[in-house]
Design an enzyme around this catalytic site. Structure first.
Site, PDB file in Angstrom:
ATOM      1  N   HIS A 185       0.955  -0.704  -0.069  1.00 14.17           N
ATOM      2  CA  HIS A 185      -0.046   0.305   0.192  1.00 14.17           C
ATOM      3  C   HIS A 185       0.713   0.954   0.344  1.00 14.17           C
ATOM      4  CE1 HIS A 185       1.092  -0.734   4.434  1.00 14.17           C
ATOM      5  NE2 HIS A 185       0.323   0.377   4.517  1.00 14.17           N
TER       6      HIS A 185
ATOM      7  N   HIS B 239       1.321   3.832   2.024  1.00 15.67           N
ATOM      8  CA  HIS B 239       1.661   4.480   3.106  1.00 15.67           C
ATOM      9  C   HIS B 239       3.167   4.419   3.410  1.00 15.67           C
ATOM     10  CE1 HIS B 239      -1.281   3.762   5.590  1.00 15.67           C
ATOM     11  NE2 HIS B 239      -1.111   5.118   5.322  1.00 15.67           N
TER      12      HIS B 239
ATOM     13  N   ASP C 110       5.977   4.505   5.151  1.00 18.52           N
ATOM     14  CA  ASP C 110       6.631   2.943   5.359  1.00 18.52           C
ATOM     15  C   ASP C 110       6.923   2.104   4.783  1.00 18.52           C
ATOM     16  OD1 ASP C 110       3.917   3.169   6.575  1.00 18.52           O
ATOM     17  OD2 ASP C 110       4.547   1.747   8.290  1.00 18.52           O
ATOM     18  N   HIS C 111       6.196   1.612   3.471  1.00 13.53           N
ATOM     19  CA  HIS C 111       5.937   0.498   2.923  1.00 13.53           C
ATOM     20  C   HIS C 111       6.568   0.808   1.460  1.00 13.53           C
ATOM     21  CE1 HIS C 111       3.589  -1.619   5.543  1.00 13.53           C
ATOM     22  NE2 HIS C 111       3.732  -1.003   6.142  1.00 13.53           N
TER      23      HIS C 111
ATOM     24  N   HIS D  28      -7.364  -0.380   5.747  1.00 13.70           N
ATOM     25  CA  HIS D  28      -7.115   0.161   6.307  1.00 13.70           C
ATOM     26  C   HIS D  28      -6.525   1.275   5.316  1.00 13.70           C
ATOM     27  CE1 HIS D  28      -2.762   0.838   8.390  1.00 13.70           C
ATOM     28  NE2 HIS D  28      -2.168   0.697   6.896  1.00 13.70           N
TER      29      HIS D  28
ATOM     30  N   ASP E  70      -0.313  -4.233   5.759  1.00 13.80           N
ATOM     31  CA  ASP E  70      -0.865  -3.570   7.023  1.00 13.80           C
ATOM     32  C   ASP E  70      -2.862  -4.154   7.047  1.00 13.80           C
ATOM     33  OD1 ASP E  70       1.041  -2.557   7.941  1.00 13.80           O
ATOM     34  OD2 ASP E  70       0.428  -0.146   7.656  1.00 13.80           O
TER      35      ASP E  70
ATOM     36  N   HIS F  78       4.709  -5.367   9.937  1.00 10.52           N
ATOM     37  CA  HIS F  78       5.053  -4.433  11.101  1.00 10.52           C
ATOM     38  C   HIS F  78       5.208  -6.271  11.917  1.00 10.52           C
ATOM     39  CE1 HIS F  78       4.665  -0.816  10.465  1.00 10.52           C
ATOM     40  NE2 HIS F  78       3.962  -0.913   9.466  1.00 10.52           N
TER      41      HIS F  78
END
Ligand SMILES: N[C@@H](CCC(=O)N[C@@H](CS)C(=O)NCC(=O)O)C(=O)O
Ligand SMILES: [Zn+2]
Ligand SMILES: [Zn+2]
Length: 304
Positions: free
Chosen positions: A98, A100, A102-103, A154, A178, A217
């Site tokens: 996705h 975001h 942090d990905h 999400h 996520d 995560h």
């Protein structure tokens, strides 16, 4: 150097404040600096877990037949380049769960470092996207088959990647970003309880039970403490929590789990169970999903 790292981390704690930070941050910093990578080896595929940022994972997926590889969510591109060199494999593609940061936040840098990569993802907000995918789309990583599973909630464009090898007796793998975590699920930033129910129960929950689950995560301990709060009498949760604490103390990942195991300790996978519904005060599994997600959003994780 050490002081600067601690100071930066303390900022991210926000409302918890400096007093709490000075007790908590050194421990968290210590553990995130010590997180070990690890390798899951099968004769058909290998998966190397590459810790990134504080608690993210990137995954290097290797097809043993052709030595072709893909990387899931390469937020720290240099670590990916190093791992690819170490294994002597040909990196062909990026599997983005996705958009975001942090990905997907490393996609652009990685394609500059290694030109020619195909970047898969289900959302136009994914950086360096070359191949937009949706539910049931398939593609290859060498001889491995990858099937895209659309799991919006999400984020509206979230994709999980299900990986199989024809005629193999070994378990398949699913990269869940996520959407599904070990013992938990992602926050409903862009979706509803109904969508998460579909994602967890009707899509991921129907994969072969032995499927190995590789999530975005390392949240396992906190998730299990919430799971224990929902189901205080569930022994599977207590056993898994003791195991996860031991792993954490050794700097080792708690990943992968399996689809079958998730049904024993993940409250979001267990919303059809009486115990979870009783806790949520409803006999409707989707209402239970809504209720426990809302509760977890403000859950204060106990120390033990
Ligand atoms: N509670 C998270 C806070 C960070 C967060 O919101 N993470 C997102 C994914 S980047 C999420 O969906 N978390 C699921 C959850 O907190 O249950 C933590 O344990 O550090
Ligand atoms: Zn996210
Ligand atoms: Zn995330």
């Amino acid at each position: 150097m050490r002081f600067r790292t601690l100071a930066a981390s303390a900022c991210t704690l926000g409302a918890l404040g400096a007093a709490v930070a000075h007790k908590l941050v050194p421990t968290a910093w210590f553990h995130s600096a010590l997180r070990k990578s690890s390798l899951v080896e099968q004769s058909d595929m290998k998966v190397e877990l590459l810790p990134a940022l504080t608690d993210n994972y990137m995954y290097l997926l290797i097809d043993e037949d052709t030595k072709e590889a893909a990387i899931v969510d390469p937020v720290e591109p240099q670590k990916v380049v190093d791992a690819v060199k170490k294994h002597g494999v040909k990196l062909k593609s990026v599997l983005t769960t996705h958009h975001h940061w942090d990905h997907a936040g490393g996609n652009e840098k990685l394609v500059k470092l290694m030109p020619g990569l195909t970047v898969y993802g289900g959302d136009d907000r994914v950086g360096a996207l070359t191949q937009k995918v949706t539910h049931s789309n398939t593609f290859k990583v060498g001889s491995l088959n990858v099937k895209c599973l659309f799991t919006p909630c999400h984020t509206t464009g979230h994709i999980c990647y299900f990986v199989t090898k024809e005629n193999s007796t070994e378990p398949p793998a699913v990269f869940t970003g996520d959407t599904l975590f070990v013992a938990g699920c992602g926050k409903f930033f862009e979706g509803t309880a109904d969508e998460m129910y579909k994602a967890l129960i009707e899509v991921l929950g129907r994969l072969p039970p032995e499927t190995r689950v590789y999530c975005g995560h390392e949240y396992t301990i906190n998730n299990l403490k919430f799971a224990r709060h929902v189901e205080p009498n569930n022994e599977a949760i207590r056993t898994k929590l003791a195991w996860a604490k031991e792993k954490y103390d050794n700097g080792e990942p708690t990943i992968p789990s399996t689809v079958a195991d998730e049904f024993t300790f993940n409250p979001f996978m267990r919303v059809r169970e009486n115990s979870v519904q009783e806790h949520a005060g409803t006999s409707d599994p989707i209402e239970a999903m809504r209720s426990i997600r809302k509760e977890k959003d403000s859950f204060r994780v106990p120390k033990n």
